[in-house]
Enzyme design. Structure first.
Site, PDB file in Angstrom:
ATOM      1  N   HIS A  38       0.779  -1.006  -0.018  1.00  0.00           N
ATOM      2  CA  HIS A  38       0.004   0.050   0.049  1.00  0.00           C
ATOM      3  C   HIS A  38       0.792   1.379  -0.021  1.00  0.00           C
ATOM      4  O   HIS A  38       1.566   1.570   0.934  1.00  0.00           O
ATOM      5  CB  HIS A  38      -0.976  -0.020   1.219  1.00  0.00           C
ATOM      6  CG  HIS A  38      -1.824   1.094   1.225  1.00  0.00           C
ATOM      7  ND1 HIS A  38      -2.952   0.999   0.370  1.00  0.00           N
ATOM      8  CD2 HIS A  38      -2.074   2.336   1.808  1.00  0.00           C
ATOM      9  CE1 HIS A  38      -3.662   2.139   0.437  1.00  0.00           C
ATOM     10  NE2 HIS A  38      -3.039   2.922   1.559  1.00  0.00           N
ATOM     11  N   ASP A  40       0.770   5.066  -0.409  1.00  0.00           N
ATOM     12  CA  ASP A  40       0.165   6.384  -0.293  1.00  0.00           C
ATOM     13  C   ASP A  40       0.909   7.517  -1.364  1.00  0.00           C
ATOM     14  O   ASP A  40       2.115   7.847  -1.047  1.00  0.00           O
ATOM     15  CB  ASP A  40       0.081   6.773   1.062  1.00  0.00           C
ATOM     16  CG  ASP A  40      -1.089   6.177   1.897  1.00  0.00           C
ATOM     17  OD1 ASP A  40      -2.288   6.013   1.285  1.00  0.00           O
ATOM     18  OD2 ASP A  40      -0.723   5.580   2.762  1.00  0.00           O
ATOM     19  N   ASP A 153      -8.600   1.392   1.172  1.00  0.00           N
ATOM     20  CA  ASP A 153      -8.248   2.665   2.135  1.00  0.00           C
ATOM     21  C   ASP A 153      -9.023   3.893   2.211  1.00  0.00           C
ATOM     22  O   ASP A 153      -9.074   4.656   3.155  1.00  0.00           O
ATOM     23  CB  ASP A 153      -6.954   2.944   1.949  1.00  0.00           C
ATOM     24  CG  ASP A 153      -6.208   3.502   3.375  1.00  0.00           C
ATOM     25  OD1 ASP A 153      -6.803   3.200   4.315  1.00  0.00           O
ATOM     26  OD2 ASP A 153      -5.421   4.305   3.156  1.00  0.00           O
ATOM     27  N   HIS A 422      -6.593   9.420  -1.662  1.00  0.00           N
ATOM     28  CA  HIS A 422      -7.415   9.513  -0.540  1.00  0.00           C
ATOM     29  C   HIS A 422      -6.669  10.087   0.564  1.00  0.00           C
ATOM     30  O   HIS A 422      -7.498  10.056   1.715  1.00  0.00           O
ATOM     31  CB  HIS A 422      -7.954   8.000  -0.314  1.00  0.00           C
ATOM     32  CG  HIS A 422      -6.829   6.967  -0.103  1.00  0.00           C
ATOM     33  ND1 HIS A 422      -6.319   6.140  -1.012  1.00  0.00           N
ATOM     34  CD2 HIS A 422      -5.920   6.433   1.202  1.00  0.00           C
ATOM     35  CE1 HIS A 422      -5.176   5.399  -0.755  1.00  0.00           C
ATOM     36  NE2 HIS A 422      -5.294   5.744   0.814  1.00  0.00           N
TER      37      HIS A 422
END
Length: 1018
Positions: A38, A40, A153, A422
């Site tokens: 993951h 970001d 997420d 996000h």
């Protein structure tokens, strides 16, 4: 982004007491271990910091490790990091390996967009943009088209997202973050998987199978009784700013050895069995990864390989088999299970809570400035895309270099796509990351502004004199000055509207491009004592630009009758009124009237008193507007706190002011009401303001139903969250309607909870929100996202700004306390009327977002200097219920025929040598739901060749999937069995006449086309 303090920890310590084995199952549980990282695109660290510390190493090491063993797999989710790696880090050898891994299906691209976009506060336009950018790169480079999502997420799940994924050709959708109590219930009832029909109008036409992750979400269990807190992450925790030179990272788990393998296996199997209890089939999705993982894939796979081998060797004892898998392999197994699935309608999963006092509704309003700039950038991009497309069609050999122009557009596409992450537009990032987003947006916007100037100001033939050379080299100013402005309508509707230009002169006359005087109004600016606002009534056809001349004078203009077209408005200032003196109110009311409304303002309070909409019963709706604030707790020892994400009010809202001043400026173009709110009675400077503009009507052209309001807030006091509260006499029973990403409206009944009812009744408002009763509807449309709620009958409150600090160690460590001291100036349009009269709120929201582009040509020039500008006098006009969502030249160079494109890729042809400037991407959207309006909800049949004839001759029209990578006639999505046994019908009538260019667009459809114009145009 994973906030472990908010994740449910039930069953995380003692697995054996938390699951019931499937004793009646003879077959072992088939486990799909899906390696992922993951990553970001923002959040705590900037893009550059993440690339340096770990992101580049993820793709380098994963590529190398997958190539060593055929059974290994990996899914790549967000494209921004991958594209940066591909363009700046990957060697030729890496690129060859990646192509082979993708071809074999062992490296799989999931979602495929530039980012994993937020679902609450993102706009439809930008969700589609970031998906199109990522999909275009993947298809051009590898010939692949993502078919599954991995939205693990985003903070809540919108009903619009599954519709868009279905339109893009996806076969499966995966979500994770939904209300904790709802997830508990769905787990117990084995309802985590369903077929989602996100649109009430499209119904089964764009349904999609949806998998909800269980309470462990996208990470593997972090608690291991025999190791440390890193769980199954043998490469440890990423280190910033640089990777360690010795390769030893913090918190590296114990390696898998003969001594530890059984303990690891036991822990993994128990977790697999626990998860299996919550799903209907014998297949378990086991995500192996978490935030910032697999930067040392060698360590990861070299430990997991023997662990999985051990489990499979003892599968009879464990009752489990494990295999590396991609997400498509898991969904394929689900599809082949041939079960019948429950159907979820158009309900979304918003808002989102993780605990009784942790409602993630604060981020709807966090970092208001960033939300506003992101929306402005999106609007500017839309206008520039349409302009460049018109230019290319009309002047393919013009002096604006096509490569230069496309580079400017690509930079803004990238920046707008990036901030949809996000932890981007949500306002949940650290201050340095917020600054990074703003810097990228502002730089790209400046580049596109240069492009717009070039498209307007350069001649369309090189033998014509340039506007720049004929004017910008002279100095000195006459007594009479002239200034040219260019106004462009980026929408495919004819509009008559009012634009505002800031000028320094007190006297001005305005003329259109035919020399006719134009109605205008000039008055002192609200924000400055040395400038004036010049309001001009403009009429523009769809995608048309016009030139206007402003003639200034230092003295009052009285010699010509044309002077009377500009009205000089003067204000009346009313004395400051203190709240403590509000004993008798409503006695002295002042009316402000146009053809739609009579607004009454109370001289005893300086607040709005009531609005009467004049086309109906003429019964006044009692209404006030003012500012209130929620006080937040900043000490975790004292109770729940508010932060970037969470809204947790420390009690009910209180008035944010003690005194109000008012000024009313009556006008002939627009009347303006300025209200200033003072925190303390004796304050010199106001804390908040409302500027309300009431437009006058010119025939039926100017939309008098639209009241424009601009607000000013800040700097706020620490730990306050400020709302604009509109209180009315409407009897809405606290039921609210808000939009999902600007696509569809959602009914939000007021719900009571055991805890935190106030915050859990806040919802995202991206473009619009309204309340209504049996007679009237009150609508607000917005230029950026906010949080909105109806906390009392007839009340509509919008959270506009937040400033917070708390002492939670987690927030302090990552600098996520939202100490935002900015001044924000958002705009809302307000409408009041019958339900039928306000049915056009979707169009109003689009017109607010895509207001006319106003280009002021440098400084005022001498009178005799005449401007010569490029003529792009084309127009495209759609029916009122259809919206031109996109008109652009993407530039991706791939053959529209999939088989041919794959043959080019396999032959090793270089597709990056020259962008395709001849392919135009066109999207048209039907704005209305089925049954929403007696006329506007009907399907619309148009001939696209005729619609587009104003800009060129259409030769070829191909319908495509939403992101353009699939021919719609060859797109075959999986059909799932559902309890209602509805047949999925994805074949809509798009060529419904004898003409190949005739298209019928049904309610809520978004139709995407590739358009090729005649060679005489291109």
């Amino acid at each position: 982004m994973r906030r472990t303090r908010f994740e449910l920890q039930r069953c995380a310590v003692n697995y054996k007491n938390c699951f019931r084995a499937k004793e009646d199952e003879n077959k072992p549980i088939q486990t799909f271990v899906i390696p992922h990282s993951h990553m970001d695109v923002g959040w705590v660290y900037t893009i550059q910091e993440s690339m340096r510390a770990y992101a580049a190493n993820v793709y380098t090491s994963v590529t190398e490790e997958l190539s060593k063993a055929k059974d290994r797999r990996f899914i790549a989710v967000e494209q921004e990091f991958f594209r940066l790696w591909w363009d700046t880090v990957a060697t030729d050898s890496h690129k060859r390996q990646v192509r082979q891994l993708v071809k074999e299906g062992r490296l799989e691209f999931i979602i495929g967009g530039q980012v994993m976009h937020d679902e609450a506060v993102t706009d439809l336009d930008d969700q589609i943009l970031q998906m199109t950018e990522g999909h275009g790169f993947l298809y051009e480079t590898f010939g692949v088209r993502p078919q599954f999502s991995w939205h693990v997420d985003p903070f809540g799940a919108s009903a619009t997202t599954p519709v868009l994924f279905a339109l893009a050709g996806f076969n499966g959708h995966l979500i994770s973050r939904i209300d904790y109590d709802l997830k508990d219930t769905m787990q117990k009832n084995k309802n985590l998987q369903f077929v989602w029909r996100g649109s009430p109008s499209l119904k089964s036409q764009q349904e999609i199978f949806t998998h909800t992750m269980d309470q462990f979400s996208y990470c593997t269990p972090s608690y291991l009784p025999f190791s440390n807190s890193s769980g199954f992450y043998w490469n440890g925790v990423a280190l910033f700013p640089d990777p360690p030179k010795d390769g030893v990272y913090p918190n590296m788990s114990l390696p898998v050895t003969k001594e530890t393998v059984h303990a690891y296996a036991q822990t993994m199997v128990e977790n697999i069995k626990q998860r299996a209890e919550w799903f209907r089939t014998n297949h378990v999705l086991w995500p192996w990864g978490c935030d910032k993982q697999f930067y040392n894939s060698s360590v990861q796979f070299n430990n997991m390989d023997p662990l999985m081998k051990y489990i499979n060797q003892n599968s009879k004892e464990f009752g489990v088999t494990v295999q590396y898998a991609t997400l498509s392999e898991y969904f394929q197994a689900m599809y082949q299970s041939n079960l019948t699935w429950d159907v979820r309608g158009s309900e979304d999963f918003l808002p989102y809570s993780t605990e009784p006092y942790q409602a993630w509704t604060g981020f709807y309003a966090s970092r208001n400035v960033l939300k506003g700039v992101a929306r402005q950038a999106s609007s500017q991009l839309h206008a520039a895309e349409t302009l460049f497309t018109l230019y290319r069609i009309s002047y393919p050999d013009g002096p604006v270099t096509k490569d230069w122009a496309l580079d400017k557009l690509k930079a803004l596409r990238w920046a707008v796509s990036e901030v949809q992450h996000h932890d981007g537009i949500t306002g949940t990032e650290s201050p340095k990351v917020a600054d990074m987003y703003l810097q990228h947006l502002m730089q790209a916007m400046m580049g596109v502004k240069e492009l717009q100037s070039a498209l307007f100001l350069l001649p369309h033939r090189l033998d014509k004199p340039s506007f720049l050379s004929s004017h910008y080299q002279r100095k000195g100013v006459d007594q009479e000055l002239e200034q040219h402005i260019i106004i462009y309508n980026p929408l495919a509707w004819n509009i008559t509207t009012i634009i505002n230009i800031t000028v320094t002169s007190l006297y001005a006359a305005v003329f259109d491009d035919e020399g006719h005087a134009v109605p205008a109004q000039i008055q002192r600016s609200a924000q400055s004592n040395v400038t004036n606002d010049l309001f001009i009534v403009v009429e523009l056809r769809g995608l048309q630009h016009r030139k206007y001349l402003i003639r200034f004078s230092q003295t009052t203009c009285s010699r010509s009758p044309k002077c009377s077209w500009t009205y000089k408005a003067k204000g009346v200032l009313f004395a400051r009124r203190n709240i403590k003196d509000w004993r008798k109110t409503g006695r002295r009311l002042l009316p402000v009237i146009n053809e739609c409304y009579k607004l009454m303002f109370d001289q005893d309070t300086n607040l709005l008193h009531s609005i009467t909409y004049l086309s109906q019963e003429k019964t006044p709706v009692m209404m006030t507007q003012d500012f209130w604030e929620y006080h937040a707790n900043g000490d975790v020892k004292e109770g729940p706190i508010s932060d970037n994400y969470v809204f947790s009010a420390n009690g009910s809202a209180v008035r944010a002011y003690k005194a109000v001043e008012m000024e009313i400026i009556p006008g002939k173009i627009v009347s303006e009401i300025r209200q200033y709110f003072y925190r303390e009675e004796g304050d010199k400077d106001y804390a908040y303001s409302i500027i309300t503009r009431v437009p006058e009507c010119f025939g039926s052209s100017v939309r008098c139903l639209r009241l424009e309001q601009t607000y000013s807030l800040g700097p706020l006091q620490l730990n306050t969250e400020v709302v604009l509260r509109t209180s009315s006499s409407l009897k809405n029973n606290r039921t609210l309607y808000t939009d999902d990403n600007g696509y569809q409206m959602m009914k939000r009944p007021y719900r009571k909870f055991t805890n935190n009812t106030l915050a859990r009744n806040y919802f995202p408002m991206v473009r619009a929100a309204y309340i209504e009763d049996n007679v009237s509807r009150l609508v607000l449309v917005s230029d950026r996202a906010h949080g909105v709620s109806s906390q009392d009958n007839g009340q509509l409150e919008v959270m506009l700004h937040r400033r917070l600090w708390n002492n939670l160690a987690w927030n302090l460590g990552y600098n996520l306390t939202l100490n935002d001291s900015s001044v924000v100036r958002p705009t809302l349009w307000m409408m009041l009327g019958s339900i039928s009269a306000t049915a056009t709120h979707q169009r109003e929201g689009i017109e607010l977002q895509h207001r006319p582009v106003v280009m002021v040509i440098d400084q005022p020039l001498r009178k005799k200097e005449q401007a010569i500008t490029l003529s792009l006098d084309k127009s495209v006009v759609l029916p009122p219920n259809l919206h031109l969502l996109s008109l652009s030249i993407p530039g991706w160079n791939y053959c529209a025929n999939h088989d041919v494109h794959l043959s080019h890729l396999h032959a090793g042809k270089d597709l990056h040598s020259e962008p395709d400037y001849d392919r135009v991407l066109l999207r048209i959207m039907h704005l209305f739901e089925e049954g929403e309006d007696p006329e506007l909800s009907k399907p619309v049949t148009i001939n696209l060749k005729e619609v587009l004839q104003g800009i060129g001759e259409v030769k070829v029209l191909e319908e495509r999937s939403l992101t353009g990578t699939s021919d719609i006639t060859h797109l075959q999505r999986w059909k799932w069995k559902t309890v209602d046994k509805l047949e999925t019908n994805e074949k809509t009538c798009w060529r419904c006449g004898n003409d190949a260019f005739t298209v019928t667009i049904s309610p809520k459809e978004i139709r995407t086309f590739f358009v090729h114009f005649s060679s005489k145009n291109i």
